[in-house]
Design a protein around this motif. Structure first.
Motif, short mmCIF file in Angstrom:
data_model
loop_
_atom_site.label_atom_id
_atom_site.label_comp_id
_atom_site.label_asym_id
_atom_site.label_seq_id
_atom_site.Cartn_x
_atom_site.Cartn_y
_atom_site.Cartn_z
N MET A 1 0.84 -0.97 -0.09
CA MET A 1 -0.15 0.28 0.04
C MET A 1 0.84 1.69 0.30
SD MET A 1 -3.36 -1.07 2.74
CE MET A 1 -4.33 -2.02 2.97
N PRO A 2 0.22 2.58 -0.13
CA PRO A 2 1.04 3.84 -0.55
C PRO A 2 1.61 3.36 1.38
CG PRO A 2 -0.94 3.86 -1.55
CD PRO A 2 -1.40 2.75 -0.63
N PRO A 3 1.84 4.63 1.46
CA PRO A 3 2.25 5.10 2.94
C PRO A 3 1.86 5.60 3.15
CG PRO A 3 4.03 6.08 1.72
CD PRO A 3 3.39 5.05 0.63
N LYS A 4 1.05 5.33 5.53
CA LYS A 4 0.46 5.92 5.51
C LYS A 4 -0.96 5.56 5.22
CE LYS A 4 3.61 7.89 8.11
NZ LYS A 4 4.36 7.52 9.65
N SER A 5 -1.32 4.72 4.83
CA SER A 5 -2.90 3.71 4.85
C SER A 5 -3.35 3.63 5.60
CB SER A 5 -2.88 2.81 3.53
OG SER A 5 -1.82 2.86 2.13
N THR A 6 -3.46 3.88 6.68
CA THR A 6 -4.28 3.05 8.00
C THR A 6 -3.74 3.59 9.65
OG1 THR A 6 -2.67 1.01 8.38
CG2 THR A 6 -4.32 0.79 6.82
N TRP A 7 -4.42 4.13 10.30
CA TRP A 7 -4.57 4.26 11.47
C TRP A 7 -4.97 3.71 12.13
CZ3 TRP A 7 -2.11 8.77 13.36
CH2 TRP A 7 -1.92 8.55 15.28
N PHE A 8 -4.26 3.05 13.52
CA PHE A 8 -4.89 1.97 13.88
C PHE A 8 -5.32 2.68 15.24
CE2 PHE A 8 -3.65 -0.26 11.09
CZ PHE A 8 -4.62 -1.97 11.02
N GLU A 9 -6.50 2.84 15.96
CA GLU A 9 -6.42 3.43 17.23
C GLU A 9 -7.33 2.31 18.23
OE1 GLU A 9 -6.06 6.39 19.35
OE2 GLU A 9 -5.24 6.39 17.64
N PRO A 10 -7.22 2.34 19.62
CA PRO A 10 -6.46 2.79 19.82
C PRO A 10 -5.18 2.75 20.05
CG PRO A 10 -7.25 0.90 21.17
CD PRO A 10 -8.00 0.88 20.28
N LYS A 11 -3.87 3.08 20.34
CA LYS A 11 -2.76 2.66 20.77
C LYS A 11 -2.32 1.78 21.52
CE LYS A 11 -1.38 5.42 16.69
NZ LYS A 11 -1.33 4.56 15.36
N LEU A 12 -0.91 1.03 20.95
CA LEU A 12 -0.66 0.99 22.42
C LEU A 12 0.63 1.79 22.66
CD1 LEU A 12 0.90 -2.63 20.51
CD2 LEU A 12 -0.68 -2.62 21.63
N ALA A 13 1.02 1.29 24.45
CA ALA A 13 1.33 2.29 25.17
C ALA A 13 3.15 2.13 24.96
CB ALA A 13 1.71 1.89 26.67
N ASP A 14 4.07 2.47 24.69
CA ASP A 14 5.72 2.74 24.92
C ASP A 14 6.00 2.91 26.45
OD1 ASP A 14 5.61 2.87 22.15
OD2 ASP A 14 7.60 4.26 22.37
N GLY A 15 6.84 1.22 26.78
CA GLY A 15 7.78 1.92 28.74
C GLY A 15 7.15 0.74 28.69
N LEU A 16 5.65 -0.06 28.67
CA LEU A 16 5.14 -0.94 29.66
C LEU A 16 5.81 -2.17 28.91
CD1 LEU A 16 1.34 -0.47 29.28
CD2 LEU A 16 2.97 0.11 31.09
N LEU A 17 6.43 -2.95 28.06
CA LEU A 17 7.22 -4.12 28.08
C LEU A 17 7.95 -4.44 26.78
CD1 LEU A 17 3.55 -6.00 27.04
CD2 LEU A 17 5.29 -5.74 29.13
N SER A 18 9.12 -3.88 26.84
CA SER A 18 10.67 -3.75 26.46
C SER A 18 10.67 -5.04 25.99
CB SER A 18 10.91 -2.49 26.58
OG SER A 18 10.94 -1.38 26.72
N HIS A 19 11.93 -5.83 24.99
CA HIS A 19 12.49 -6.37 25.07
C HIS A 19 13.65 -6.62 24.51
CE1 HIS A 19 13.24 -10.09 22.93
NE2 HIS A 19 13.93 -10.08 21.46
N ILE A 20 14.90 -6.55 25.36
CA ILE A 20 16.05 -6.56 25.41
C ILE A 20 16.80 -7.45 24.70
CG2 ILE A 20 17.99 -6.89 26.92
CD1 ILE A 20 16.05 -4.27 27.77
N LEU A 21 18.09 -7.10 23.88
CA LEU A 21 17.97 -7.92 22.74
C LEU A 21 19.47 -8.32 23.01
CD1 LEU A 21 18.00 -5.01 20.29
CD2 LEU A 21 16.17 -6.75 20.51
N ASP A 22 20.42 -8.95 23.63
CA ASP A 22 21.44 -9.44 24.02
C ASP A 22 20.39 -10.80 24.76
OD1 ASP A 22 20.95 -9.19 26.73
OD2 ASP A 22 22.10 -7.85 27.33
#
Length: 424
Positions: free
Chosen positions: A403-424
């Protein structure tokens, strides 16, 4: 950088999805840490949101908010500050890393709408082989920035939002888990309630893993920059000794049933009219559209209809039916019709991924946002669209088209900071 190996656990080689050891806020600090996704607020908005919230994750995801206004948000100092702020949250005891891998059930509730998904890590190999399916390209500058962010933090701190074909047995399992005590529940932006449960029971973990392994694919809904960046980071960290089991070979995502998520309109604004007087633009539009002036904001209620706000006036534009492509999945999307018939043809807007004259406004901000941007002279013209449908997204992704960029806007949004994934 956040590091420290979790307790060992058995992994299936090249697993499609797997549990992870989340880096997360302690329950009593979750509301203080949670933040909107980094890419839905600008720097000015982020500064306002953290005015009385020193522990907001926006200090990690938008660290330029504490630097001089002229600071380049893509500069080295910004990434260094993000790392410092994340280390501060850890050192202060506000955030911890779980000791054992788990799946996390994530429920979002906004007004009467509710959706429940599973936070997990998905295989980069599956992403590369299109079992994790994409529907749009990312912007190079933003993708590069996410790569530097992940490398600097040694973590993926913003989950990708994905969907899977709804599965009755999986839904029943999630409903059972939701009767248990939640890890935490908080209220975020737009009064969205975020509730998270940790799944540590080995039988339930096995059931979730087995169910996903029978699925042909999951679909990225929101987070193409983050997933593309994660794949690049995995390539950068790969060595001849890599086993494929390293955390960096998986990316963080929350996967929801396709019939629970909701897509809003993703509207467009353009900085100028390409030298055209408004009268001439309207005249040209009549060749392809039925053009009707309106006394109130236009929110399209069906495909191939667009709202246009220019020169303090709303118009309803209805594309003539014979001009809608019949056998082209992408060309018949409303975002494509607008791009091809107006933005490119009349306003000379180039690639929307890179053309600085165009910007995108999520429908949750409302049509008043479009009006204000034009009335204040920040933009010359605004367009409202009918939302892309989930079935369209999945069909395009299954066909391995984009699709062209910015074709979809999903709501509600997930929050940043509640769950993060450590890479090591």
């Amino acid at each position: 950088m956040i590091s420290g190996q979790p307790a060992p656990y058995n992994l299936t080689m090249n697993a499609f999805i797997r549990p992870f050891t989340a880096f997360r806020p302690k329950a009593e600090h979750a509301a203080d840490v949670a933040a909107p996704p980094y890419d839905v607020v600008n720097t000015e908005e982020a500064r306002e949101l953290v005015a009385h919230r020193p522990n907001s994750f926006l200090h990690v995801s938008r660290p330029e908010i504490a630097l001089p206004p002229e600071t380049d948000p893509y500069s080295d100092i910004v990434h260094a500050r993000a790392r410092e702020n994340l280390e501060r949250l850890k050192a202060s005891g506000l955030m911890v890393r779980d000791t054992m891998p788990a799946y996390y059930i994530y429920k979002l509730k906004m007004a009467q709408h509710e959706q429940t998904g599973i936070a997990l890590t998905a295989s980069i190999d599956a992403y590369k082989t299109n079992r994790v399916r994409k529907h749009e390209l990312s912007r190079p500058t933003k993708e590069d920035d996410r790569v530097r962010n992940m490398q600097s933090l040694n973590a993926q701190t913003g989950p990708v939002l994905s969907v899977h074909q709804a599965d009755r047995s999986l839904k029943e399992l999630l409903e059972e888990i939701k009767t248990e005590s939640a890890l935490f529940e908080i209220k975020g932006e737009y009064d969205v309630v975020h509730t998270i449960w940790r799944v540590e029971d080995i039988k339930k973990i096995t059931t979730i893993s087995s169910t996903f392994n029978t699925m042909q694919a999951i679909y990225i809904a929101d987070g193409h920059h983050r997933s593309a960046a994660a794949a690049r980071v995995a390539d950068m960290r790969h060595t001849p000794e890599s086993s494929g089991q390293e955390n960096y070979n998986y990316f963080l995502t929350v996967v929801f049933p396709h019939d629970e998520v909701q897509i809003f309109d993703y509207n467009r604004v353009v900085k100028d009219l390409n030298g055209l007087p408004v009268s001439e633009l309207l005249q040209r539009l009549t060749k392809d559209f039925d053009v009707k002036a309106c006394n109130s904001p236009v929110r399209p209620e069906e495909p191939a209809v667009f709202g246009m706000f220019v020169d303090n006036q709303w118009y309803r534009l209805t594309l003539r039916a014979e001009l809608i492509p019949k056998n082209d999945l992408v060309a018949q999307l409303d975002v494509s019709l607008l791009q091809d018939r107006i933005l490119t043809k009349m306003l000379d807007v180039g690639d929307p991924r890179t053309d600085p004259r165009i910007d995108f406004i999520g429908g949750v901000r409302g049509l008043k946002e479009l009006e204000q941007l034009v009335r204040k002279g920040k933009q010359a013209i605004a367009f409202s669209l009918y939302p892309t449908r989930m079935e369209q997204l999945m069909t395009v992704a299954d066909a391995e088209e984009l699709m062209p960029p910015k074709s979809t806007w999903f709501e509600p949004k997930l929050a940043d900071g509640l769950l993060s994934h450590i890479l090591d």
